[in-house]
Design an enzyme around this catalytic site. Structure first.
Site, PDB file in Angstrom:
ATOM      1  N   SER A  16       0.829  -1.214   0.000  1.00  0.00           N
ATOM      2  CA  SER A  16       0.000   0.000   0.000  1.00  0.00           C
ATOM      3  C   SER A  16       0.860   1.260   0.000  1.00  0.00           C
ATOM      4  CB  SER A  16      -0.873  -0.004   1.263  1.00  0.00           C
ATOM      5  OG  SER A  16      -1.411   1.280   1.490  1.00  0.00           O
ATOM      6  N   GLN A  35       0.480  -0.438  -4.761  1.00  0.00           N
ATOM      7  CA  GLN A  35      -0.828   0.236  -4.830  1.00  0.00           C
ATOM      8  C   GLN A  35      -0.640   1.732  -4.684  1.00  0.00           C
ATOM      9  OE1 GLN A  35      -2.432   1.467  -1.624  1.00  0.00           O
ATOM     10  NE2 GLN A  35      -3.864   2.609  -2.908  1.00  0.00           N
ATOM     11  N   TYR A  39      -2.228   5.472  -4.198  1.00  0.00           N
ATOM     12  CA  TYR A  39      -3.272   6.450  -3.942  1.00  0.00           C
ATOM     13  C   TYR A  39      -2.842   7.714  -4.664  1.00  0.00           C
ATOM     14  CZ  TYR A  39      -5.928   4.057  -0.221  1.00  0.00           C
ATOM     15  OH  TYR A  39      -6.729   3.215   0.498  1.00  0.00           O
ATOM     16  N   THR A  57      -5.789   2.783  -6.868  1.00  0.00           N
ATOM     17  CA  THR A  57      -7.069   2.666  -6.161  1.00  0.00           C
ATOM     18  C   THR A  57      -7.914   3.900  -6.426  1.00  0.00           C
ATOM     19  OG1 THR A  57      -6.106   1.283  -4.442  1.00  0.00           O
ATOM     20  CG2 THR A  57      -8.132   2.446  -3.863  1.00  0.00           C
ATOM     21  N   LYS A  66      -8.139  -0.571  -9.104  1.00  0.00           N
ATOM     22  CA  LYS A  66      -8.822  -1.214  -7.966  1.00  0.00           C
ATOM     23  C   LYS A  66      -9.944  -0.320  -7.450  1.00  0.00           C
ATOM     24  CE  LYS A  66      -7.852  -2.870  -3.258  1.00  0.00           C
ATOM     25  NZ  LYS A  66      -8.349  -1.808  -2.370  1.00  0.00           N
ATOM     26  N   HIS A 120     -13.581  -1.893  -1.344  1.00  0.00           N
ATOM     27  CA  HIS A 120     -12.670  -1.544  -0.257  1.00  0.00           C
ATOM     28  C   HIS A 120     -13.060  -2.284   1.034  1.00  0.00           C
ATOM     29  CE1 HIS A 120      -9.535   1.739  -0.190  1.00  0.00           C
ATOM     30  NE2 HIS A 120      -9.473   1.364   1.073  1.00  0.00           N
TER      31      HIS A 120
HETATM   32  C1  FNR Z   1      -7.562  -1.701   3.456  1.00  0.00           C
HETATM   33  N1  FNR Z   1      -7.766  -1.489   2.091  1.00  0.00           N
HETATM   34  C2  FNR Z   1      -6.907  -0.667   1.379  1.00  0.00           C
HETATM   35  N2  FNR Z   1      -7.011  -0.548   0.040  1.00  0.00           N
HETATM   36  C3  FNR Z   1      -6.139   0.205  -0.678  1.00  0.00           C
HETATM   37  O1  FNR Z   1      -6.258   0.268  -1.914  1.00  0.00           O
HETATM   38  N3  FNR Z   1      -5.137   0.879  -0.026  1.00  0.00           N
HETATM   39  C4  FNR Z   1      -4.971   0.821   1.331  1.00  0.00           C
HETATM   40  O2  FNR Z   1      -4.057   1.412   1.883  1.00  0.00           O
HETATM   41  C5  FNR Z   1      -5.892   0.047   2.073  1.00  0.00           C
HETATM   42  N4  FNR Z   1      -5.789  -0.048   3.438  1.00  0.00           N
HETATM   43  C6  FNR Z   1      -6.564  -0.951   4.139  1.00  0.00           C
HETATM   44  C7  FNR Z   1      -6.332  -1.159   5.497  1.00  0.00           C
HETATM   45  C8  FNR Z   1      -7.054  -2.129   6.185  1.00  0.00           C
HETATM   46  C9  FNR Z   1      -6.787  -2.353   7.639  1.00  0.00           C
HETATM   47  C10 FNR Z   1      -8.043  -2.882   5.502  1.00  0.00           C
HETATM   48  C11 FNR Z   1      -8.829  -3.949   6.206  1.00  0.00           C
HETATM   49  C12 FNR Z   1      -8.289  -2.655   4.167  1.00  0.00           C
HETATM   50  C13 FNR Z   1      -8.758  -2.274   1.357  1.00  0.00           C
HETATM   51  C14 FNR Z   1      -8.164  -3.611   0.909  1.00  0.00           C
HETATM   52  O3  FNR Z   1      -7.182  -3.439  -0.068  1.00  0.00           O
HETATM   53  C15 FNR Z   1      -9.244  -4.544   0.325  1.00  0.00           C
HETATM   54  O4  FNR Z   1      -9.942  -3.892  -0.707  1.00  0.00           O
HETATM   55  C16 FNR Z   1     -10.222  -5.045   1.378  1.00  0.00           C
HETATM   56  O5  FNR Z   1      -9.583  -5.291   2.598  1.00  0.00           O
HETATM   57  C17 FNR Z   1     -10.885  -6.313   0.874  1.00  0.00           C
HETATM   58  O6  FNR Z   1     -11.828  -6.792   1.752  1.00  0.00           O
HETATM   59  P1  FNR Z   1     -11.534  -7.945   2.833  1.00  0.00           P
HETATM   60  O7  FNR Z   1     -10.716  -9.024   2.171  1.00  0.00           O
HETATM   61  O8  FNR Z   1     -10.791  -7.275   3.933  1.00  0.00           O
HETATM   62  O9  FNR Z   1     -12.896  -8.365   3.221  1.00  0.00           O
END
Ligand code: FNR
Length: 392
Positions: A114, A135, A137, A163, A259, A283
């Protein structure tokens, strides 16, 4: 065998790892990971959509050695799983990013770092040999955004994942109540939580307060005490649009994935701009509460794409069979977020390995019981007929 190893080996499911994580982490940290936005409708909907899907098993097929190996974004992986990008993981376990990436590499699956990771692009690339994706942002600070892309390129990352579902931070009320904010800092409430979770607190003290190494200086001022989502959202560029995506395509030379896609029209337009992979995601229910469940969005996106780009899905994957169902609906692979981070929270790298062992073991068993010997042989015909229709 240590106490930690014993607890991990007794965990039979991702739900078991989640329970261990819940016990070991201070409530504010656990809820930051586990929670979603507002009423958590989308969070619950993600699970419900997977649970509704039903397989009509085939029999009398040689399934003695199920083959999980599959192509993901142009290269073979040992199983149809990818690690989703997660920021601030080190709140759960020191160096959680490294623990997760090392476990992914050992399991032969791609890992996504990330922008908000607590380890830099370069340190990660030096430390881990496996398939690494970065990834992105899109920050309001465009110079910093460009430099992130160029750094990932110089460090040899295989793919860039941009993302697009965070033009603003979701309203995560648990984080607002718990006072989880960035820059990461301890409040008296967190000190009390630390006292009641001494093993976690000791690990944190030894590891030091984690820093967002990729965006040093960006989150600077800590006066406002915003939640992580709000603070990140505040620094992201909500004006980012199709022209910007086209420019990113020109800047990044290797595989580009987007994403946070749900609408088939968006997916088709992305592919026409030269995007290599569409990552269907809400997300994990942390952004728009009321967004369609990923497993519900997937079939129409797959129908419109007609195999013209790699297709991934995340949000709500908790069982191996979810990968089989997603594959039947047209995805190459599923990405996992919390499932991996619950593992890391329960026991660092060993915990993530346990999570991946559980998911791949469940998938292999589901393949045997469904009469599916290889990932390549999975298609819609294994789904209940009303769920196998192309358009839903
Ligand atoms: C995320 N997610 C996320 N996505 C992204 O593109 N950049 C990020 O920095 C983050 N940070 C993040 C932190 C935490 C603690 C979580 C739980 C999630 C979203 C992540 O990439 C993903 O889309 C989801 O977590 C998918 O769902 P599940 O597998 O957690 O149910």
């Amino acid at each position: 065998m240590s106490y930690l190893d014993r607890a991990l080996s007794r965990a039979l499911s991702i739900a078991d790892l989640r329970r261990i994580a819940m016990r070991r982490l201070p409530r504010s940290v656990f809820e930051f990971i586990d929670g979603g936005a507002e009423d958590e409708l989308t969070l619950a909907g993600n699970r419900a959509a997977f649970e509704r899907l039903r397989i009509v098993p085939r029999v009398l097929i040689d399934v003695s050695t199920p083959e999980l190996q599959t192509e993901i974004v142009g290269q073979l992986a040992a199983a149809p799983f990818v690690i989703a990008p997660m920021g601030a993981c080190a709140l759960a376990w020191p160096d959680a990013d490294l623990a997760i990436a090392r476990a992914a590499s050992a399991h032969g699956i791609p890992y996504t770092l990330s922008t908000m990771a607590t380890i830099s692009i370069e340190r990660m690339a030096d430390a881990v040999q496996g398939r690494l994706w970065f990834q992105l942002y899109v920050l309001r600070d465009r110079a910093m955004t460009d430099s992130l892309v160029d750094r990932a390129n110089s460090a040899g990352y295989e793919a860039l994942v941009v993302t697009v579902d965070l033009p603003a931070g979701g309203k995560r009320e648990r984080d607002l109540r718990n006072g989880i904010s960035v820059p990461l800092r301890m409040t008296s409430r967190h000190l009390v939580e630390g006292i009641t979770h001494p093993a976690w607190a000791l690990r944190m003290l030894r590891g030091g307060l984690p820093e967002f190494e990729n965006v040093r200086g960006l989150l600077g001022d800590d006066s406002a005490g915003l939640t992580i989502a709000a603070r990140v959202g505040q620094n992201l560029d909500a004006a980012y649009d199709w022209d910007d995506l086209a420019r990113l395509r020109e800047r990044w030379p290797r595989k580009l994935l987007v994403k946070g896609v749900a609408h088939p029209t968006d997916a088709v337009r992305m592919v026409s701009l030269g995007v290599d992979g569409i990552w269907v995601s809400n997300h994990g229910g942390r952004q728009l509460d009321g967004a369609i469940a990923s497993a519900d969005a997937l079939p129409r996106v797959a129908a419109e794409l007609q195999g013209k780009a790699a297709l991934l899905i995340d949000s709500g994957v908790r069982r191996g069979i979810d990968a089989l169902k997603s594959r039947a609906l047209g995805a190459q692979a599923v990405a996992i977020g919390r499932a991996a981070l619950f593992g890391a929270s329960a026991g660092g790298e060993a915990g993530v390995r346990r999570a991946l062992e559980i998911l791949t073991g469940e998938l292999a068993l589901a393949m045997k019981l469904s009469g599916v010997p290889t990932m390549q042989s999975v298609d819609r015909s294994i789904l209940r007929s009303d769920q196998a229709r192309k358009e839903e």
